[in-house]
Design an enzyme around this catalytic site. Structure first.
Site, PDB file in Angstrom:
ATOM      1  N   PHE A  59       1.114  -1.329   0.235  1.00  0.00           N
ATOM      2  CA  PHE A  59      -0.025   0.049  -0.144  1.00  0.00           C
ATOM      3  C   PHE A  59       0.850   1.412   0.418  1.00  0.00           C
ATOM      4  O   PHE A  59       0.172   2.228  -0.150  1.00  0.00           O
ATOM      5  CB  PHE A  59      -0.939   0.158   0.841  1.00  0.00           C
ATOM      6  N   ARG A  87      -2.784   7.142  20.312  1.00  0.00           N
ATOM      7  CA  ARG A  87      -3.274   5.580  19.764  1.00  0.00           C
ATOM      8  C   ARG A  87      -4.978   5.473  19.852  1.00  0.00           C
ATOM      9  O   ARG A  87      -5.352   5.050  19.162  1.00  0.00           O
ATOM     10  CB  ARG A  87      -2.476   5.142  20.005  1.00  0.00           C
ATOM     11  N   THR A  93      -7.191   1.220  12.614  1.00  0.00           N
ATOM     12  CA  THR A  93      -5.721   1.777  11.401  1.00  0.00           C
ATOM     13  C   THR A  93      -6.868   1.347  10.389  1.00  0.00           C
ATOM     14  O   THR A  93      -7.290   2.674  10.079  1.00  0.00           O
ATOM     15  CB  THR A  93      -5.012   0.361  10.606  1.00  0.00           C
ATOM     16  N   ARG A 104     -11.076   7.627  14.499  1.00  0.00           N
ATOM     17  CA  ARG A 104     -11.017   7.308  12.955  1.00  0.00           C
ATOM     18  C   ARG A 104     -12.862   6.912  12.951  1.00  0.00           C
ATOM     19  O   ARG A 104     -13.355   6.597  11.828  1.00  0.00           O
ATOM     20  CB  ARG A 104     -10.311   5.651  12.693  1.00  0.00           C
ATOM     21  N   ASN A 114      -8.169   7.648   6.231  1.00  0.00           N
ATOM     22  CA  ASN A 114      -8.026   7.064   7.879  1.00  0.00           C
ATOM     23  C   ASN A 114      -7.714   8.498   9.160  1.00  0.00           C
ATOM     24  O   ASN A 114      -7.443   7.842   9.326  1.00  0.00           O
ATOM     25  CB  ASN A 114      -7.763   5.769   7.864  1.00  0.00           C
ATOM     26  N   HIS A 117      -2.906  10.250  11.698  1.00  0.00           N
ATOM     27  CA  HIS A 117      -1.417   9.352  11.606  1.00  0.00           C
ATOM     28  C   HIS A 117      -1.553   9.934  13.104  1.00  0.00           C
ATOM     29  O   HIS A 117      -1.371  10.801  13.754  1.00  0.00           O
ATOM     30  CB  HIS A 117      -0.912   9.296  11.099  1.00  0.00           C
TER      31      HIS A 117
END
Ligand code: ADP
Ligand code: MG
Length: 142
Positions: A59, A87, A93, A104, A114, A117
């Site tokens: 990807f 996180r 993800t 997300r 998404n 980061h």
């Protein structure tokens, strides 16, 4: 718990949706302070270098192309346990697998687009903050 710093990027999809402020509120409401920030439109070289760790992944090309498709909002965050906390706020993800109420789950469309980061550890946080912000542009403990 320790006071940590982490790098966050609001990706082109979320910047285009005009939800920078809503995402900043998630950080602020959860004890993360913005200590450096800038809006930037990354070049393919910059995005490619930032994501060099993923160079061999299938990807990678799509990731670089997506990250250069529009401006991004880049910030260093500071707070208790900032790396894991960010996180946790981001969610998984793949937004379809992200817990309800995470950034997300609420703002992202797909695993490519998404929304955010976040650094995944102490070492990457340090490297990633240094990649975008010289020490003199980071304002801690204000
Ligand atoms: P995270 O952003 O949650 O730390 P990774 O570091 O594994 O995830 O991957 C970096 C970025 O690459 C992801 O945020 C996502 O945009 C993209 N990505 C990861 N895995 C895939 C995949 N299987 N297909 C497409 N894009 C992916
Ligand atoms: Mg990652």
């Amino acid at each position: 718990m320790a006071i940590e710093r982490t790098l966050s990027i609001i990706k082109p999809d979320a910047v285009a949706k005009n939800v920078i402020g809503k995402i900043y509120s998630r950080f602020e409401d959860n004890g993360l302070k913005v200590i450096a920030a800038k809006l930037a439109w990354l070049s393919p070289q910059e995005a490619g270098e930032f994501y060099a760790v993923h160079k061999e992944r299938p990807f990678y090309k799509d990731l670089v192309s997506f990250m250069t498709s529009g401006p991004v909002m880049i910030q260093a965050l500071e707070g208790e346990n900032a790396i894991a906390k960010n996180r946790e706020l981001m969610g998984a993800t793949d937004p379809k697998k992200a817990d309800p109420g995470t950034i997300r789950a609420d703002f992202a469309e797909s695993i490519d687009a998404n929304a955010v980061h976040g650094s995944d550890g102490e070492d990457t946080a340090k490297v990633e903050i240094g990649f975008f912000f010289p020490a003199m542009s980071v304002y801690s403990g204000r």
